[in-house]
Design a protein around this motif. Sequence first.
Motif, short mmCIF file in Angstrom:
data_model
loop_
_atom_site.label_atom_id
_atom_site.label_comp_id
_atom_site.label_asym_id
_atom_site.label_seq_id
_atom_site.Cartn_x
_atom_site.Cartn_y
_atom_site.Cartn_z
N GLU A 6 -0.02 23.04 -23.26
CA GLU A 6 0.37 22.22 -22.11
C GLU A 6 -0.60 21.06 -21.94
O GLU A 6 -0.18 19.93 -21.67
CB GLU A 6 0.39 23.08 -20.83
CG GLU A 6 1.54 24.04 -20.76
CD GLU A 6 1.48 24.90 -19.52
OE1 GLU A 6 0.71 24.58 -18.60
OE2 GLU A 6 2.21 25.91 -19.48
N THR A 7 -1.89 21.30 -22.08
CA THR A 7 -2.90 20.26 -21.94
C THR A 7 -2.73 19.19 -23.01
O THR A 7 -2.80 17.99 -22.72
CB THR A 7 -4.33 20.86 -22.03
OG1 THR A 7 -4.45 21.89 -21.05
CG2 THR A 7 -5.37 19.80 -21.79
N GLU A 8 -2.48 19.60 -24.25
CA GLU A 8 -2.26 18.65 -25.33
C GLU A 8 -1.01 17.82 -25.07
O GLU A 8 -0.99 16.60 -25.29
CB GLU A 8 -2.15 19.37 -26.67
CG GLU A 8 -3.45 19.91 -27.18
CD GLU A 8 -3.31 20.69 -28.47
OE1 GLU A 8 -2.18 20.78 -29.02
OE2 GLU A 8 -4.31 21.22 -28.95
N GLY A 9 0.03 18.45 -24.58
CA GLY A 9 1.26 17.74 -24.26
C GLY A 9 1.06 16.74 -23.14
O GLY A 9 1.57 15.61 -23.20
N GLU A 10 0.33 17.13 -22.11
CA GLU A 10 0.04 16.23 -21.00
C GLU A 10 -0.79 15.04 -21.47
O GLU A 10 -0.55 13.89 -21.08
CB GLU A 10 -0.68 16.97 -19.88
CG GLU A 10 0.19 17.97 -19.14
CD GLU A 10 -0.61 18.86 -18.20
OE1 GLU A 10 -1.84 18.69 -18.11
OE2 GLU A 10 0.01 19.71 -17.55
N ASN A 11 -1.78 15.34 -22.31
CA ASN A 11 -2.62 14.26 -22.85
C ASN A 11 -1.81 13.30 -23.70
O ASN A 11 -1.99 12.08 -23.62
CB ASN A 11 -3.78 14.83 -23.67
CG ASN A 11 -4.84 15.48 -22.82
OD1 ASN A 11 -4.93 15.22 -21.62
ND2 ASN A 11 -5.64 16.34 -23.42
N TYR A 12 -0.90 13.83 -24.51
CA TYR A 12 -0.06 12.99 -25.35
C TYR A 12 0.81 12.07 -24.49
O TYR A 12 0.92 10.87 -24.76
CB TYR A 12 0.82 13.86 -26.26
CG TYR A 12 1.74 13.06 -27.13
CD1 TYR A 12 1.28 12.43 -28.27
CD2 TYR A 12 3.09 12.91 -26.79
CE1 TYR A 12 2.13 11.67 -29.07
CE2 TYR A 12 3.94 12.16 -27.57
CZ TYR A 12 3.45 11.54 -28.70
OH TYR A 12 4.29 10.79 -29.48
N LEU A 13 1.43 12.63 -23.45
CA LEU A 13 2.26 11.81 -22.55
C LEU A 13 1.43 10.75 -21.84
O LEU A 13 1.87 9.60 -21.70
CB LEU A 13 2.97 12.70 -21.53
CG LEU A 13 4.08 13.59 -22.06
CD1 LEU A 13 4.62 14.50 -20.96
CD2 LEU A 13 5.20 12.74 -22.63
N ARG A 14 0.25 11.12 -21.41
CA ARG A 14 -0.62 10.16 -20.72
C ARG A 14 -1.04 9.02 -21.66
O ARG A 14 -1.05 7.86 -21.27
CB ARG A 14 -1.87 10.89 -20.18
CG ARG A 14 -2.81 10.02 -19.42
CD ARG A 14 -2.19 9.55 -18.13
NE ARG A 14 -3.15 8.72 -17.43
CZ ARG A 14 -2.84 7.65 -16.74
NH1 ARG A 14 -1.59 7.30 -16.61
NH2 ARG A 14 -3.75 6.95 -16.14
N ILE A 15 -1.33 9.34 -22.90
CA ILE A 15 -1.68 8.32 -23.89
C ILE A 15 -0.50 7.39 -24.13
O ILE A 15 -0.66 6.17 -24.19
CB ILE A 15 -2.17 8.97 -25.21
CG1 ILE A 15 -3.55 9.60 -24.99
CG2 ILE A 15 -2.22 7.96 -26.34
CD1 ILE A 15 -4.02 10.47 -26.14
N GLN A 16 0.69 7.95 -24.23
CA GLN A 16 1.89 7.13 -24.41
C GLN A 16 2.10 6.18 -23.23
O GLN A 16 2.42 5.00 -23.43
CB GLN A 16 3.14 8.02 -24.59
CG GLN A 16 3.15 8.82 -25.87
CD GLN A 16 3.15 7.93 -27.10
OE1 GLN A 16 3.63 6.81 -27.09
NE2 GLN A 16 2.58 8.44 -28.18
N GLU A 17 1.89 6.68 -22.01
CA GLU A 17 2.03 5.84 -20.82
C GLU A 17 1.00 4.71 -20.83
O GLU A 17 1.33 3.56 -20.51
CB GLU A 17 1.84 6.68 -19.55
CG GLU A 17 2.98 7.64 -19.27
CD GLU A 17 2.66 8.57 -18.11
OE1 GLU A 17 1.58 8.41 -17.48
OE2 GLU A 17 3.49 9.44 -17.83
#
Length: 99
Positions: A6-17
Amino acid sequence: MVNRKETEGENYLRIQELEDLNRRLQDSVVNLGARSMWDNLLFHNIDESEEEDCTEVIGLLEEKLDMPGAKSSVKINRAHIVGRKCDGCRKPRAIIAKI
């Protein structure tokens, strides 16, 4: 306990944003820069002198381009020579005038 996936997924989405925001900001800066150049006149191959007033280049419009009344109708906010002075250069530097 926080799930690592979940943390990796959240980080990935945040980087994309953040990358998307960065791209939009860069596009905005380029657009503003281009808009600020819309009202510029660019003069090339004008002989340089040591004590030159770049705003007087508007007289060339009347003299060389047959535009009577240019001195009174075209108002220059600022003008400057582009680039560094080069003693061995054959071509004079360009003059940019903001109207």
